[in-house]
Design a protein around this motif. Structure first.
Motif, short mmCIF file in Angstrom:
data_model
loop_
_atom_site.label_atom_id
_atom_site.label_comp_id
_atom_site.label_asym_id
_atom_site.label_seq_id
_atom_site.Cartn_x
_atom_site.Cartn_y
_atom_site.Cartn_z
N LEU A 52 31.42 36.10 32.97
CA LEU A 52 32.19 37.02 33.82
C LEU A 52 33.62 37.16 33.31
N MET A 79 37.08 43.10 38.09
CA MET A 79 37.17 42.76 39.51
C MET A 79 37.68 41.33 39.67
N ARG A 80 38.21 41.07 40.85
CA ARG A 80 38.53 39.69 41.21
C ARG A 80 37.37 39.17 42.07
N VAL A 81 36.71 38.14 41.57
CA VAL A 81 35.47 37.66 42.18
C VAL A 81 35.64 36.21 42.62
N HIS A 87 36.58 39.95 34.19
CA HIS A 87 36.77 39.67 35.60
C HIS A 87 37.69 38.46 35.81
N GLU A 88 38.39 38.44 36.94
CA GLU A 88 39.12 37.27 37.39
C GLU A 88 38.19 36.48 38.30
N VAL A 89 38.07 35.19 38.05
CA VAL A 89 37.02 34.41 38.72
C VAL A 89 37.59 33.12 39.33
N VAL A 117 27.53 40.70 40.54
CA VAL A 117 28.84 41.22 40.13
C VAL A 117 28.69 42.55 39.41
#
Length: 227
Positions: free
Chosen positions: A31, A1-3, A36-38, A214
């Protein structure tokens, strides 16, 4: 996910304790390791409020007070960058465009405030909107969104979940009560509503709660897009 993470300054570095900053950085690194993209937007917290109080006594304008607060948010962002092991922006991004470019390069984008008049709550919501984030997490000093300010009203009840439209209504009612503090500001709530963002508001004093949110196990208030 992009978070996109919004981490309050009072959560990240209330007393400038290195271990606390490091614990939040560990969560972000974890993450990233999970794929994930953070990106993180960091607030000013109590340090910013102390600077602002002193500057106000010295006669600073409201614009200048906002600018001073932005400076402090960027100092806090630098602390977080220093603690990260993942590839991150070498210094805080000063615009949403710069943060989005960092995300596209596979970096952890870290930023503080941007322009006077916008809180970091709103900055995070705008970044989530621009980056088309899958999840926006507000790590605050309260365990979610309440029907009223829990510090001012013992009868305030926490919402486990609510729609973005309801969030706007709740925040608007809290902000109109003298001396009350909302967990996110009204502009941020309106951006969440208009963009159909999925968000979580939680108590970030324990950094692991961010990772839990998340992973889908949020201990806070989940905000869903309007149906």
């Amino acid at each position: 996910m992009r978070v996109i993470l919004s981490i309050g300054g009072s959560v990240l570095a209330p007393d400038l304790d290195a271990d606390r900053v490091d614990a939040h950085a560990d969560v972000l690194d974890g993450l990233v390791d999970d794929g994930h993209e953070v990106a993180a937007v960091v607030g000013g917290g109590g340090v910013a409020r102390r600077y602002i109080r002193t500057a106000r006594d010295l006669g600073a304008t409201e614009y200048d007070l906002d600018a001073l607060g932005i400076d402090v948010t960027r100092l806090n962002a630098r602390l977080l960058i220093t603690a990260l092991e993942s590839s991150a922006t070498p210094e805080p991004a000063e615009s949403h465009e710069a943060a989005r470019a960092s995300l596209r390069r596979g970096e952890v984008a870290v930023m503080g405030g941007t322009i006077p008049g916008h809180t970091t709550d709103a900055v995070a919501a705008l970044l989530a909107e621009m980056a088309e984030a899958d999840l926006l997490v507000y790590a605050t000093s309260v365990p979610g969104v309440f029907s009223a300010d829990p510090n001012a009203d013992d009868g305030a009840e926490r919402y486990d979940e609510l729609s973005a439209g309801k969030l706007v209504d709740v925040i608007a009612s809290i902000e109109t009560a003298a001396g009350s503090n909302a967990p996110v500001d009204l502009l941020a709530a309106k951006i969440i509503e208009r963009s159909g963002l999925r968000a979580v508001v939680l108590d970030g004093s324990e950094p692991s709660r961010i990772a839990d949110a998340v992973a889908g196990d949020a201990d806070g208030t989940e905000v869903h897009p309007n149906e």
